[in-house]
Design a protein around this motif. Sequence first.
Motif, PDB file in Angstrom:
ATOM      1  N   LEU A  31       0.827  -1.207   0.000  1.00  0.00           N
ATOM      2  CA  LEU A  31       0.000   0.000   0.000  1.00  0.00           C
ATOM      3  C   LEU A  31       0.863   1.259   0.000  1.00  0.00           C
ATOM      4  N   SER A  32       1.976   1.208   0.710  1.00  0.00           N
ATOM      5  CA  SER A  32       2.873   2.367   0.776  1.00  0.00           C
ATOM      6  C   SER A  32       3.484   2.662  -0.586  1.00  0.00           C
ATOM      7  N   ALA A  33       3.943   1.608  -1.259  1.00  0.00           N
ATOM      8  CA  ALA A  33       4.531   1.806  -2.584  1.00  0.00           C
ATOM      9  C   ALA A  33       3.501   2.361  -3.562  1.00  0.00           C
ATOM     10  N   LEU A  34       2.282   1.802  -3.530  1.00  0.00           N
ATOM     11  CA  LEU A  34       1.231   2.304  -4.411  1.00  0.00           C
ATOM     12  C   LEU A  34       0.882   3.753  -4.079  1.00  0.00           C
ATOM     13  N   GLY A  35       0.753   4.036  -2.786  1.00  0.00           N
ATOM     14  CA  GLY A  35       0.436   5.404  -2.386  1.00  0.00           C
ATOM     15  C   GLY A  35       1.515   6.392  -2.792  1.00  0.00           C
ATOM     16  N   TYR A  36       2.774   5.978  -2.688  1.00  0.00           N
ATOM     17  CA  TYR A  36       3.887   6.856  -3.047  1.00  0.00           C
ATOM     18  C   TYR A  36       3.895   7.154  -4.541  1.00  0.00           C
ATOM     19  N   HIS A  37       3.761   6.105  -5.363  1.00  0.00           N
ATOM     20  CA  HIS A  37       3.895   6.282  -6.810  1.00  0.00           C
ATOM     21  C   HIS A  37       2.634   6.827  -7.464  1.00  0.00           C
ATOM     22  N   LEU A  38       1.466   6.544  -6.891  1.00  0.00           N
ATOM     23  CA  LEU A  38       0.217   6.945  -7.539  1.00  0.00           C
ATOM     24  C   LEU A  38      -0.415   8.200  -6.943  1.00  0.00           C
ATOM     25  N   VAL A  39      -0.048   8.526  -5.697  1.00  0.00           N
ATOM     26  CA  VAL A  39      -0.687   9.673  -5.039  1.00  0.00           C
ATOM     27  C   VAL A  39       0.349  10.692  -4.558  1.00  0.00           C
ATOM     28  N   GLU A  40       1.197  10.279  -3.639  1.00  0.00           N
ATOM     29  CA  GLU A  40       2.108  11.228  -2.995  1.00  0.00           C
ATOM     30  C   GLU A  40       3.023  11.919  -4.000  1.00  0.00           C
ATOM     31  N   ASN A  41       3.763  11.154  -4.786  1.00  0.00           N
ATOM     32  CA  ASN A  41       4.723  11.753  -5.713  1.00  0.00           C
ATOM     33  C   ASN A  41       4.047  12.542  -6.836  1.00  0.00           C
ATOM     34  N   PRO A  42       2.989  12.014  -7.480  1.00  0.00           N
ATOM     35  CA  PRO A  42       2.335  12.810  -8.525  1.00  0.00           C
ATOM     36  C   PRO A  42       1.835  14.168  -8.036  1.00  0.00           C
ATOM     37  N   VAL A  43       1.230  14.206  -6.862  1.00  0.00           N
ATOM     38  CA  VAL A  43       0.744  15.486  -6.340  1.00  0.00           C
ATOM     39  C   VAL A  43       1.913  16.400  -5.980  1.00  0.00           C
ATOM     40  N   ARG A  44       2.929  15.823  -5.382  1.00  0.00           N
ATOM     41  CA  ARG A  44       4.077  16.617  -4.937  1.00  0.00           C
ATOM     42  C   ARG A  44       4.786  17.295  -6.105  1.00  0.00           C
ATOM     43  N   HIS A  45       4.905  16.603  -7.230  1.00  0.00           N
ATOM     44  CA  HIS A  45       5.662  17.136  -8.372  1.00  0.00           C
ATOM     45  C   HIS A  45       4.760  17.602  -9.502  1.00  0.00           C
ATOM     46  N   SER A  46       3.467  17.728  -9.224  1.00  0.00           N
ATOM     47  CA  SER A  46       2.539  18.129 -10.271  1.00  0.00           C
ATOM     48  C   SER A  46       2.767  19.580 -10.690  1.00  0.00           C
ATOM     49  N   HIS A  47       2.603  19.818 -11.987  1.00  0.00           N
ATOM     50  CA  HIS A  47       2.676  21.186 -12.513  1.00  0.00           C
ATOM     51  C   HIS A  47       1.300  21.669 -12.960  1.00  0.00           C
ATOM     52  N   GLY A  48       0.268  20.928 -12.541  1.00  0.00           N
ATOM     53  CA  GLY A  48      -1.088  21.319 -12.909  1.00  0.00           C
ATOM     54  C   GLY A  48      -1.479  22.651 -12.296  1.00  0.00           C
ATOM     55  N   ARG A  49      -2.430  23.319 -12.907  1.00  0.00           N
ATOM     56  CA  ARG A  49      -2.829  24.653 -12.462  1.00  0.00           C
ATOM     57  C   ARG A  49      -3.399  24.643 -11.051  1.00  0.00           C
ATOM     58  N   LEU A  50      -4.088  23.557 -10.682  1.00  0.00           N
ATOM     59  CA  LEU A  50      -4.767  23.531  -9.388  1.00  0.00           C
ATOM     60  C   LEU A  50      -3.799  23.464  -8.214  1.00  0.00           C
ATOM     61  N   VAL A  51      -2.613  22.936  -8.422  1.00  0.00           N
ATOM     62  CA  VAL A  51      -1.671  22.793  -7.314  1.00  0.00           C
ATOM     63  C   VAL A  51      -0.369  23.532  -7.584  1.00  0.00           C
ATOM     64  N   ARG A  52      -0.352  24.403  -8.568  1.00  0.00           N
ATOM     65  CA  ARG A  52       0.863  25.146  -8.877  1.00  0.00           C
ATOM     66  C   ARG A  52       0.967  26.371  -7.978  1.00  0.00           C
ATOM     67  N   GLY A  53       2.156  26.611  -7.450  1.00  0.00           N
ATOM     68  CA  GLY A  53       2.401  27.791  -6.635  1.00  0.00           C
ATOM     69  C   GLY A  53       1.503  27.870  -5.424  1.00  0.00           C
ATOM     70  N   ARG A  54       0.985  29.075  -5.164  1.00  0.00           N
ATOM     71  CA  ARG A  54       0.154  29.284  -3.978  1.00  0.00           C
ATOM     72  C   ARG A  54      -1.199  28.593  -4.082  1.00  0.00           C
ATOM     73  N   ARG A  55      -1.582  28.181  -5.288  1.00  0.00           N
ATOM     74  CA  ARG A  55      -2.864  27.490  -5.416  1.00  0.00           C
ATOM     75  C   ARG A  55      -2.879  26.191  -4.613  1.00  0.00           C
ATOM     76  N   ALA A  56      -1.702  25.660  -4.345  1.00  0.00           N
ATOM     77  CA  ALA A  56      -1.630  24.423  -3.565  1.00  0.00           C
ATOM     78  C   ALA A  56      -2.182  24.601  -2.158  1.00  0.00           C
ATOM     79  N   LEU A  57      -2.302  25.856  -1.713  1.00  0.00           N
ATOM     80  CA  LEU A  57      -2.880  26.097  -0.390  1.00  0.00           C
ATOM     81  C   LEU A  57      -4.321  25.595  -0.320  1.00  0.00           C
ATOM     82  N   SER A  58      -4.976  25.525  -1.466  1.00  0.00           N
ATOM     83  CA  SER A  58      -6.357  25.026  -1.479  1.00  0.00           C
ATOM     84  C   SER A  58      -6.437  23.559  -1.093  1.00  0.00           C
ATOM     85  N   LEU A  59      -5.305  22.850  -1.135  1.00  0.00           N
ATOM     86  CA  LEU A  59      -5.297  21.451  -0.735  1.00  0.00           C
ATOM     87  C   LEU A  59      -5.652  21.288   0.738  1.00  0.00           C
ATOM     88  N   TRP A  60      -5.365  22.292   1.561  1.00  0.00           N
ATOM     89  CA  TRP A  60      -5.674  22.178   2.989  1.00  0.00           C
ATOM     90  C   TRP A  60      -7.174  22.018   3.221  1.00  0.00           C
TER      91      TRP A  60
END
Length: 721
Positions: free
Chosen positions: A354-383
């Motif tokens: 589960l950890s490996a799947l979570g890391y590769h499919l969720v944690e890392n993609p969100v962390r390194h995403s360049h999408g508009r919704l999580v780029r820059g200060r917009r990532a604050l909306s994740l809270w």
Amino acid sequence: MAGSRGAEEQTLDRRSRREPGPLPRLSPRADIQGLRALAVVLVLLDHAGVPWLGGGFVGVDVFFVVSGFLISSLLLHEATTTGRVRVGPYYARRARRILSAAALVLATTAVFAATRLSVTRVSELVGDVRWSALFAANVHFSRLGVDYFEQDRAVSPVQHYWSLAVEEQFYLVWPAVLLVVFVLLARRRHRLAVTAAVVAATWLASLAWSVLLTSRSPVAAYFSSMTRAWELATGVLLALAGNHLHRLSRTARHLLTSGGLAAVLLAAVSFDGSTPFPGWRALLPVLGTAAVLAAGADGPVGPGRLLTLSPVRYVGDVSYSLYLWHWPVLVLGAPYVGSGPVGTVELVGVAALLSALGYHLVENPVRHSHGRLVRGRRALSLWPVAVSSVLVAGAWANATALNAFEARVHGLSDGARPALAAPVDDSGTRSRAAVPHEPRVRRTRPVPALIGDALRLADKGAPIPFPLVNLEHLDRDVWQRVFRCYAGWGEPRARVCPLGDVHARRTIAVYGDSHAGMWLPTLSAIGKEAGYRVVPFVKLGCGPFDVEQLHQGVRSPDCPAFRSWARARIERLHPDLLLLAYRGLWAVAPAPGQSAVEAWVAGVSSSVTRLSSLARKVKVIGDVTALDLAPADCLTDPGSTMATCTQHAQQVTRTANAVTRRATERSGGTFVDVTRTVCLRQRCPLVVDGVVTYRDSAHISLTWSLRLTRDLARSLRLPSP
């Protein structure tokens, strides 16, 4: 011109000596990933029950130091390079780093629990999940840990979120402090000096408080941000020394790496669950981690190279996900695998997957995403998105579990949601009140006959006979909610509040711990009928015998003082009857070379002998067995029956009663056996005559205690109602 340039160069040289340059940018360090791997493996093996690694919990302390160093290195480099601290981008980075994985595990845990656990467990878990989503789990679990009413609560699958809460609370304050310093002070040298002074003062104050609180209240100390701040501050101080770490000689780096790793491993193998922690003992893993970090500033040396191996680095990469997933899997998965090492290995494998799947499919993609919704200060909306998602999942879990339980209880299939059964009063109407202050005694057949009926139902595999009189308010069906005059933790005396016939000339004194207190409703009813004033002297966790007892793993400092106070009051009272009651062989701290049973027998003998001179008669009420299950959890479990909620009396209770009887009778007292009030032939059903007999795993319910009034009166040879 040459002279002018020379003077200018000298001025710049003096200024450069006065004003240190920017703190270095933190370059990628493989050894830090190795430290993370070491930390999570220590925690995982400890939680998996590896016997020689009882102190694996120090992995959390390793995480604290590493986190303090990494985040502070980033903040301090930015602050000393640009002269400002951008708090918005900082929290946006934190959101991308931690929120997606943390929210996923919380929501998944709540959803899984809704379909597998009892209603009460789901309700408790959802509360834990909510606190965890708000990064306040440490406050929540600290309160539960020091609350007497929650001592027998099941281990929470999200209890490990307390450490994330500590980190986030620290990093809520730390950037703000840095921002204030850099805004108010213009000179770079003053900024760093003031910052270092503030952090050093925090370090000292937090460590001092950690040492003090650990000696007084280990549970509160373990979860407290105030007692853990110095561990994170250790990483901050290391980051502040960034310009000096590169000056360490190779020999010094070898010594620091070897000594640091040895210190962490020594703590892991020498500490265990009984070690008062954190306190000064946490210096061993904390300073050990700091030494390894300092030694690796110019690259790994000596045994530090082991931390840079590819497999080790990968474990470090997934360490956050592994930390999040391992504990829910171990706690919730235990009933579905065989006991022993094989089952544990299976669960560890599931957690790793589960950890490996979570890391590769969720944690890392969100962390390194360049999408508009999580780029820059917009990532604050994740809270707000993450918190809302978890709260919705928790609400769904609660509703699903409650609907399933009520459908089973009432045989419904149309989704209706009637309330659980409320208490029944003497008129036959259902009352929505909580626990009444003066409940009336219901007259029924003898209790042993009722228990026999319940055991016959259990032998037939009968379902739980819902509705139950006191299930809905079982959490409040406890003597402490009605009788408030008792001493809690840390209290060496209590208010004296007579019960029973308060104007009577004859007196019964009741002296002991919570197992004396749980008989107060019954004794009050007996006193009213028989014409006795009942005066309680009760302290939680403190028995009436001269036996050293532990509180949260340390010797109770206020129990001896309470006993002295209570005995002085009993002597002045000189009661007609002195009743002693106890929780048998509980938290005994024997002297060196002495067993717990030997210490208990000696304490009973000396106490009964001494107290016999303070009252006309001394009687010792025997203990009732503790349960291996939580009553509300068992009764609301999806597969519960009368058989699954019936257990055998515990051997420790049988032993305690046997040795207490002998010591009491040898010392001139009378022993009163009350085991037949809850058990018959050593079998103890949780439901008797439509009543839940136990409020928690160690205390009978208030409702059931009132059903026992006649039986206890006969046992004490007093007139019964």
